[in-house]
Design a protein around this motif. Sequence first.
Motif, PDB file in Angstrom:
ATOM      1  N   UNK A   1       1.049  -1.234   0.065  1.00  0.00           N
ATOM      2  CA  UNK A   1       0.114  -0.101   0.089  1.00  0.00           C
ATOM      3  C   UNK A   1       1.009   1.325  -0.054  1.00  0.00           C
ATOM      4  N   UNK A   2       2.088   1.141   0.779  1.00  0.00           N
ATOM      5  CA  UNK A   2       2.820   2.285   0.852  1.00  0.00           C
ATOM      6  C   UNK A   2       3.413   2.514  -0.678  1.00  0.00           C
ATOM      7  N   UNK A   3       3.890   1.411  -1.225  1.00  0.00           N
ATOM      8  CA  UNK A   3       4.429   1.665  -2.411  1.00  0.00           C
ATOM      9  C   UNK A   3       3.384   2.085  -3.729  1.00  0.00           C
ATOM     10  N   UNK A   4       2.008   1.505  -3.335  1.00  0.00           N
ATOM     11  CA  UNK A   4       1.050   2.053  -4.344  1.00  0.00           C
ATOM     12  C   UNK A   4       0.956   3.573  -4.244  1.00  0.00           C
ATOM     13  N   UNK A   5       1.072   4.197  -2.894  1.00  0.00           N
ATOM     14  CA  UNK A   5       0.690   5.510  -2.614  1.00  0.00           C
ATOM     15  C   UNK A   5       1.589   6.289  -3.220  1.00  0.00           C
ATOM     16  N   UNK A   6       2.924   5.810  -3.326  1.00  0.00           N
ATOM     17  CA  UNK A   6       4.049   6.700  -3.611  1.00  0.00           C
ATOM     18  C   UNK A   6       4.044   6.814  -5.257  1.00  0.00           C
ATOM     19  N   UNK A   7       3.826   5.491  -5.603  1.00  0.00           N
ATOM     20  CA  UNK A   7       3.652   5.463  -7.322  1.00  0.00           C
ATOM     21  C   UNK A   7       2.380   6.452  -7.798  1.00  0.00           C
ATOM     22  N   UNK A   8       1.315   6.348  -7.229  1.00  0.00           N
ATOM     23  CA  UNK A   8       0.157   6.983  -7.250  1.00  0.00           C
ATOM     24  C   UNK A   8       0.472   8.641  -7.589  1.00  0.00           C
ATOM     25  N   UNK A   9       1.143   9.010  -6.492  1.00  0.00           N
ATOM     26  CA  UNK A   9       1.478  10.557  -6.361  1.00  0.00           C
ATOM     27  C   UNK A   9       2.421  10.768  -7.514  1.00  0.00           C
ATOM     28  N   UNK A  10       3.458  10.065  -7.800  1.00  0.00           N
ATOM     29  CA  UNK A  10       4.175  10.186  -8.959  1.00  0.00           C
ATOM     30  C   UNK A  10       3.608  10.240 -10.269  1.00  0.00           C
ATOM     31  N   UNK A  11       2.555   9.550 -10.387  1.00  0.00           N
ATOM     32  CA  UNK A  11       1.838   9.613 -11.626  1.00  0.00           C
ATOM     33  C   UNK A  11       0.790  10.405 -11.869  1.00  0.00           C
ATOM     34  N   UNK A  12       0.553  11.619 -10.954  1.00  0.00           N
ATOM     35  CA  UNK A  12      -0.509  12.487 -11.098  1.00  0.00           C
ATOM     36  C   UNK A  12      -0.347  13.315 -12.209  1.00  0.00           C
ATOM     37  N   UNK A  13       0.895  13.727 -12.603  1.00  0.00           N
ATOM     38  CA  UNK A  13       1.264  14.595 -13.498  1.00  0.00           C
ATOM     39  C   UNK A  13       1.080  13.817 -14.938  1.00  0.00           C
ATOM     40  N   UNK A  14       0.359  14.010 -15.983  1.00  0.00           N
ATOM     41  CA  UNK A  14       0.382  13.266 -17.116  1.00  0.00           C
ATOM     42  C   UNK A  14       1.675  13.472 -18.104  1.00  0.00           C
ATOM     43  N   UNK A  15       2.000  12.153 -18.737  1.00  0.00           N
ATOM     44  CA  UNK A  15       3.120  12.286 -19.645  1.00  0.00           C
ATOM     45  C   UNK A  15       2.665  13.132 -20.734  1.00  0.00           C
ATOM     46  N   UNK A  16       3.590  14.031 -21.214  1.00  0.00           N
ATOM     47  CA  UNK A  16       3.180  15.015 -22.566  1.00  0.00           C
ATOM     48  C   UNK A  16       4.636  14.867 -23.313  1.00  0.00           C
ATOM     49  N   UNK A  17       4.102  14.872 -24.646  1.00  0.00           N
ATOM     50  CA  UNK A  17       5.327  15.007 -25.768  1.00  0.00           C
ATOM     51  C   UNK A  17       5.314  16.433 -25.912  1.00  0.00           C
ATOM     52  N   UNK A  18       6.457  17.009 -26.257  1.00  0.00           N
ATOM     53  CA  UNK A  18       6.549  18.435 -26.671  1.00  0.00           C
ATOM     54  C   UNK A  18       7.639  18.756 -27.594  1.00  0.00           C
ATOM     55  N   UNK A  19       7.451  19.907 -28.151  1.00  0.00           N
ATOM     56  CA  UNK A  19       8.629  20.235 -29.279  1.00  0.00           C
ATOM     57  C   UNK A  19       9.435  21.519 -28.261  1.00  0.00           C
ATOM     58  N   UNK A  20      10.628  20.988 -27.958  1.00  0.00           N
ATOM     59  CA  UNK A  20      11.456  21.973 -27.369  1.00  0.00           C
ATOM     60  C   UNK A  20      10.856  22.500 -26.055  1.00  0.00           C
ATOM     61  N   UNK A  21       9.825  21.944 -25.467  1.00  0.00           N
ATOM     62  CA  UNK A  21       9.340  22.284 -24.378  1.00  0.00           C
ATOM     63  C   UNK A  21       8.486  23.453 -24.552  1.00  0.00           C
ATOM     64  N   UNK A  22       8.066  24.065 -25.818  1.00  0.00           N
ATOM     65  CA  UNK A  22       7.606  25.250 -25.963  1.00  0.00           C
ATOM     66  C   UNK A  22       6.287  25.148 -26.254  1.00  0.00           C
ATOM     67  N   UNK A  23       5.834  24.001 -26.776  1.00  0.00           N
ATOM     68  CA  UNK A  23       4.323  23.645 -26.999  1.00  0.00           C
ATOM     69  C   UNK A  23       4.218  22.029 -27.008  1.00  0.00           C
ATOM     70  N   UNK A  24       3.051  21.463 -26.744  1.00  0.00           N
ATOM     71  CA  UNK A  24       2.781  20.180 -26.664  1.00  0.00           C
ATOM     72  C   UNK A  24       1.997  19.641 -27.909  1.00  0.00           C
ATOM     73  N   UNK A  25       2.227  18.418 -28.088  1.00  0.00           N
ATOM     74  CA  UNK A  25       1.696  17.689 -29.269  1.00  0.00           C
ATOM     75  C   UNK A  25       0.373  17.225 -28.896  1.00  0.00           C
ATOM     76  N   UNK A  26      -0.796  17.967 -29.123  1.00  0.00           N
ATOM     77  CA  UNK A  26      -2.111  17.749 -28.593  1.00  0.00           C
ATOM     78  C   UNK A  26      -2.931  18.322 -29.831  1.00  0.00           C
ATOM     79  N   UNK A  27      -4.246  17.960 -29.735  1.00  0.00           N
ATOM     80  CA  UNK A  27      -5.208  18.036 -30.619  1.00  0.00           C
ATOM     81  C   UNK A  27      -5.438  19.693 -30.667  1.00  0.00           C
ATOM     82  N   UNK A  28      -5.407  20.536 -29.570  1.00  0.00           N
ATOM     83  CA  UNK A  28      -5.471  21.789 -29.342  1.00  0.00           C
ATOM     84  C   UNK A  28      -4.416  22.636 -30.344  1.00  0.00           C
ATOM     85  N   UNK A  29      -3.304  21.876 -30.201  1.00  0.00           N
ATOM     86  CA  UNK A  29      -2.161  22.647 -31.037  1.00  0.00           C
ATOM     87  C   UNK A  29      -2.313  22.368 -32.430  1.00  0.00           C
ATOM     88  N   UNK A  30      -2.958  21.390 -32.874  1.00  0.00           N
ATOM     89  CA  UNK A  30      -3.364  20.950 -34.381  1.00  0.00           C
ATOM     90  C   UNK A  30      -4.395  22.235 -34.970  1.00  0.00           C
TER      91      UNK A  30
END
Length: 380
Positions: free
Chosen positions: A330-359
């Motif tokens: 349960x402790x490992x699960x809590x730590x893991x869930x906290x670390x996964x709160x921020x979604x993984x995003x693919x970017x172009x030089x961290x200036x903008x993200x590859x999303x439908x909104x960008x399209x």
Amino acid sequence: MRSFDWKKTIKINIITLQAVGFWPKGDDSFKFNLYGLWTAISFTCIIFCHNFFQAVSIYFILNDLKAVTAVIFLNLSELLGILKSYYLIKNMPKLKQLMITLNKPLFQPKNERQIKLIEPNLKFWKQMYNLYWVMSSGALFFWATFPIFDNSIKDHRLPFIAWFPFDTTVSPFYEIAYVHQVVGIIFVAISTVGVDTLIAALSMYIGAQIDLLCDNLRHLTGPNFNNELLNCIHHHKTILRFANNSNEFFNWIAFFQFFISATSIGITLFQMTVVTPFTSEYFSLISFELAIVVEIFMYCWFGNEIEEKSKNIPYAAFESNWLEASKESKKNMIIFMIRCQKPLQISALNLFYLTVETFMKIIRTSWSYFTLLHRMSSRK
């Protein structure tokens, strides 16, 4: 259960890149051998020179807006094709390592259920690959043949406006220039489509791996709960590393892609208003326009999928049978869930993200460029 071959999905893509000299066989990178020589010839004598001769011609037509737009809309995309080929060659060791990582046991689906889970990802990529090639092939066909269909070949018109260090109005120099332009645009198209769809495939693989991770998390149960959880945590870290290495490969490509695509779409729309409708040249512009739209859509769609799917990781972990797990689990699960709160995003030089909104932003920007060019042309 038999091993799942991830590379099989992009086999045709790899074969086409091999044909133009941009993908060495096996797990090797580029070497000083015959294939390395073919790569050098393909990149310099065919792709680079094809773009160079068109770029030089812009100097002689700077005062003619319509003539400049007739050259620059394609010249920009071809220049981007050169950059894509360069970054593909430069990052080949990293790409080959990514291909090796894909087929490691950690990335393998564990059962038929998981294979069915990832099949829609693979199928959609194939559909986008085929659509992209159809649009690109249409543009290639009309570019290569419109001097013939428009009966301008008798005036020694070439498929593309270009400067050559010899007189292209006499034989055999006209035929040589014509063949060089056709071969050059085919090689540019193969390398461009190959790199674009490879980038889309890497993003698709990341999304598929997130699907597998979520499925593994949901089915955590029994006395091996903690060990299986630790395997999932390791899987997650490996996915993040795979995504980071993939993003490093196409960081600059995506950055230039979005800016050049926005410009090219706008200029191509303008060019469609100045050429004769329903001619070979007109249809080549339509095919080219649709190809660019599909191109940037692939970048944004698969990048958006990664972000949306990664949001499901904490929920998948919560859906597991964690109530009966040990305190350590349960402790490992809590730590893991906290670390996964921020979604993984693919970017172009961290200036903008590859999303439908960008399209959608790129499409709106393209329309603004078209409107500006149309107004400038109307004032003359």
